[in-house]
Write an enzyme that holds these catalytic residues in place. Sequence first.
Site, PDB file in Angstrom:
ATOM      1  N   MET A  29     -27.815  64.374  16.847  1.00 12.18           N
ATOM      2  CA  MET A  29     -27.966  62.915  16.808  1.00 12.18           C
ATOM      3  C   MET A  29     -28.405  62.420  18.194  1.00 12.18           C
ATOM      4  O   MET A  29     -28.220  61.256  18.541  1.00 12.18           O
ATOM      5  CB  MET A  29     -26.660  62.260  16.370  1.00 12.18           C
ATOM      6  CG  MET A  29     -26.266  62.687  14.948  1.00 12.18           C
ATOM      7  SD  MET A  29     -25.256  61.502  14.061  1.00 12.18           S
ATOM      8  CE  MET A  29     -23.794  61.499  15.054  1.00 12.18           C
ATOM      9  N   HIS A  36     -25.673  70.992  23.559  1.00 11.01           N
ATOM     10  CA  HIS A  36     -26.900  71.087  22.760  1.00 11.01           C
ATOM     11  C   HIS A  36     -27.867  72.098  23.379  1.00 11.01           C
ATOM     12  O   HIS A  36     -28.519  72.866  22.660  1.00 11.01           O
ATOM     13  CB  HIS A  36     -27.602  69.725  22.695  1.00 11.01           C
ATOM     14  CG  HIS A  36     -26.825  68.664  21.985  1.00 11.01           C
ATOM     15  ND1 HIS A  36     -26.372  67.534  22.617  1.00 11.01           N
ATOM     16  CD2 HIS A  36     -26.421  68.570  20.698  1.00 11.01           C
ATOM     17  CE1 HIS A  36     -25.733  66.778  21.754  1.00 11.01           C
ATOM     18  NE2 HIS A  36     -25.741  67.379  20.580  1.00 11.01           N
ATOM     19  N   GLN A  60     -22.916  58.722   8.080  1.00 17.07           N
ATOM     20  CA  GLN A  60     -21.700  59.432   8.513  1.00 17.07           C
ATOM     21  C   GLN A  60     -20.815  58.579   9.412  1.00 17.07           C
ATOM     22  O   GLN A  60     -19.811  59.064   9.907  1.00 17.07           O
ATOM     23  CB  GLN A  60     -22.042  60.776   9.164  1.00 17.07           C
ATOM     24  CG  GLN A  60     -22.743  60.699  10.505  1.00 17.07           C
ATOM     25  CD  GLN A  60     -23.196  62.084  10.969  1.00 17.07           C
ATOM     26  OE1 GLN A  60     -24.180  62.631  10.469  1.00 17.07           O
ATOM     27  NE2 GLN A  60     -22.493  62.661  11.914  1.00 17.07           N
TER      28      GLN A  60
END
Length: 252
Positions: A29, A36, A60
């Site tokens: 996201m 990441h 979500q």
Amino acid sequence: MKVFRSVKDFQFWRKTIPSEKSIGFVPTMGALHQGHVSLLRRSKNENDLTVLSIFVNPTQFNQLQDFENYPKTLEQDITIATEEKIDVLFLPETKEMYADNYRLKVIENDFSYSLCGANRPHHFNGVLTVVLKLFNITRADRAYFGEKDYQQLSLIKDMVKYFFLPITIVSCPTIREASGLAMSSRNKRLSSIELEKSSVIFQSINNSKTAEEAADKIQKEGLIVDYIVDFNHRRYAAVQVGAVRLIDNVEI
Ligand code: PAF
């Protein structure tokens, strides 16, 4: 690095990739951090091509405010993706990802109701739905997920297994700050005092004999424990730090 904003353009590129070339996929996201980066590097090591997606998935989030406050650092993310020599950056848009207005969705009826699902109803249905869509679009060979979101990782593994999805899920260790705090995009929203206090979360769940003992230590720091639960040889924690909710887990 190729950048695609539409599903159609991505799929057009995807068709040009010969079947013997493997594709690794890192769905995110955005607000990329070293956690990441570790997923991207692993994917690059294990595949011919790596696709990174950035999509702040509205389904979500339980609260509009949480969705709106989610850190957005696209320019910085593009710099990281370029430095990491990612082959494709996929930036889909909500109107295309949810052209059906979320009429069709994946629903899990058990584990998704506990831990993070107890206070965030439907959160994991949103996660599973978007991940299924992304898997179908990218048709990657492997997808990389961090163990920090262990409940998410387990549910995605189950979806892949029970829906016979032709993709391998690679789970990657949590990357931590020197203090032990698990790296998270949400850490960007903590003040320096909150950041310092938050290190008690990992230290407590990792060094306490029981979940209760860990919860006591965290509360003594003035943080609000949402849950600390021992389940299936793992200790899961969710803690409210000011306006930010942090999660972590360790093997026990
Ligand atoms: O872990 C995340 O960042 C998200 O839940 C994911 C898997 C990219 C789905 O939106």
